[in-house]
Motif scaffolding. Structure first.
Motif, PDB file in Angstrom:
ATOM      1  N   GLU A 223      73.613  22.022  70.633  1.00  0.00           N
ATOM      2  CA  GLU A 223      73.121  22.523  71.919  1.00  0.00           C
ATOM      3  C   GLU A 223      73.782  23.830  72.331  1.00  0.00           C
ATOM      4  N   ASN A 224      74.975  24.096  71.821  1.00  0.00           N
ATOM      5  CA  ASN A 224      75.732  25.258  72.292  1.00  0.00           C
ATOM      6  C   ASN A 224      75.928  26.328  71.232  1.00  0.00           C
ATOM      7  N   GLN A 225      75.116  26.332  70.202  1.00  0.00           N
ATOM      8  CA  GLN A 225      75.160  27.413  69.226  1.00  0.00           C
ATOM      9  C   GLN A 225      73.966  28.341  69.450  1.00  0.00           C
ATOM     10  N   TRP A 249      69.392  32.209  77.623  1.00  0.00           N
ATOM     11  CA  TRP A 249      70.444  31.989  76.647  1.00  0.00           C
ATOM     12  C   TRP A 249      70.137  32.690  75.329  1.00  0.00           C
ATOM     13  N   ALA A 250      68.862  32.657  74.922  1.00  0.00           N
ATOM     14  CA  ALA A 250      68.480  33.294  73.657  1.00  0.00           C
ATOM     15  C   ALA A 250      68.742  34.798  73.707  1.00  0.00           C
ATOM     16  N   VAL A 251      68.287  35.436  74.770  1.00  0.00           N
ATOM     17  CA  VAL A 251      68.497  36.883  74.903  1.00  0.00           C
ATOM     18  C   VAL A 251      69.986  37.197  75.030  1.00  0.00           C
ATOM     19  N   GLY A 252      70.699  36.389  75.817  1.00  0.00           N
ATOM     20  CA  GLY A 252      72.131  36.628  75.991  1.00  0.00           C
ATOM     21  C   GLY A 252      72.907  36.505  74.692  1.00  0.00           C
ATOM     22  N   TRP A 253      72.620  35.461  73.916  1.00  0.00           N
ATOM     23  CA  TRP A 253      73.299  35.287  72.636  1.00  0.00           C
ATOM     24  C   TRP A 253      73.010  36.455  71.698  1.00  0.00           C
TER      25      TRP A 253
END
Length: 276
Positions: A223-225, A249-253
């Motif tokens: 969940e956190n990768q 989260w996708a864009v931030g990562w």
């Protein structure tokens, strides 16, 4: 006897360092040179392009027709697995960047570039842009095969455009990371080995099975990768599943990976090439 007088400007030119007498190319001319070089190499390396398409396609067919009925007896597993296969395809294609960059650093091409009026760092831009183009083509082929075996997305044209944007951002992120790995590795063989480790990340995400079916200790990792929110964003855009905050989260990562990998890669390049 008369002595020829050499103008002061000529004497200054003759005694100036070679780098001062050769003006650097302005604008993005250097980047265009290396983008063209990398694209030409990519077109000539047909085997690498085929493997970037064939391996993810084989995995998709294997999971769909061999494991699919056991995982989802209703026959809809192909819809679930394709978003993960898309990122797996991008990973396989971008992995070659680590080898290409490492080969450039170990075969003397960078030493030759030092004698030319080019920004040496532009070679990394060439590899990254070539990987983006090549992987987008490979992804389109994989999606086409998925449609032939039963993939049935319900995305609108705007949602398809958003999918392309997310996939392109992910390709940029992982390519910059592979490029930095290629710079850090001592040889192309080592770069290939280090890059291969990253290709296991999709298997520890929601790419092939729901996260809640994993052991509890593995659920937290999944969940956190970075891969899971990217997959869930693509899955939501293509199939209409709940997105939640996955897109942010996708864009931030992806942005974080690009920034860290670009800074790390630039530092490694200056250190190894001995030039800005």
């Amino acid at each position: 006897m008369t002595t020829a007088t050499v103008p002061a400007s000529a004497r200054a030119t003759a005694t100036a360092p070679a780098s001062a007498r050769r003006p650097r190319l302005r604008g993005v001319a250097a980047e265009r040179v290396f983008i063209g070089r990398s694209l030409i190499h990519s077109v000539r390396d047909v085997e690498a392009l085929l493997m970037a398409v064939v391996l993810p396609t084989m995995l998709m067919l294997m999971f769909t027709f061999i494991f699919g009925n056991a995982i989802d007896p209703s026959g809809g597993y192909v819809d679930y697995v394709v978003p993960g296969i898309i990122l797996l395809c991008a990973g396989f294609g971008a992995a070659g960047t680590a080898i290409s960059v490492s080969r450039d650093m170990t075969t003397g091409i960078i030493d030759r570039i030092r004698t030319m009026p080019l920004r040496s760092g532009a070679v990394l831009t060439g590899h990254v842009v070539e990987s983006l183009v090549r992987n987008l083509v490979a992804t389109a082929v994989v999606i086409g095969v998925a449609l032939l075996v039963g993939f049935s997305p319900n995305a609108t044209p705007l949602e398809w455009l958003a999918v392309v944007g997310v996939v392109a951002l992910y390709i940029l992120a992982i390519t910059y990371l592979f490029a930095a790995i290629g710079l850090a590795a001592a040889s192309p063989e080592a770069a290939s080995g280090y890059g291969f480790i990253l290709l296991f990340l999709p298997y520890l995400s929601s790419a092939f099975v729901p996260v809640d079916t994993m052991p509890e200790w593995l659920q937290w990792i999944a969940e956190n990768q970075p891969i899971t929110p990217v997959i869930e964003t693509i899955r939501s855009l293509l199939l209409g599943t709940p997105m939640g905050d996955s897109a942010w989260w996708a864009v931030g990562w992806c942005v974080l990976i690009i920034v860290v990998a670009a800074v790390w890669g630039a530092w490694l390049f200056r250190r190894k090439a001995g030039r800005r």
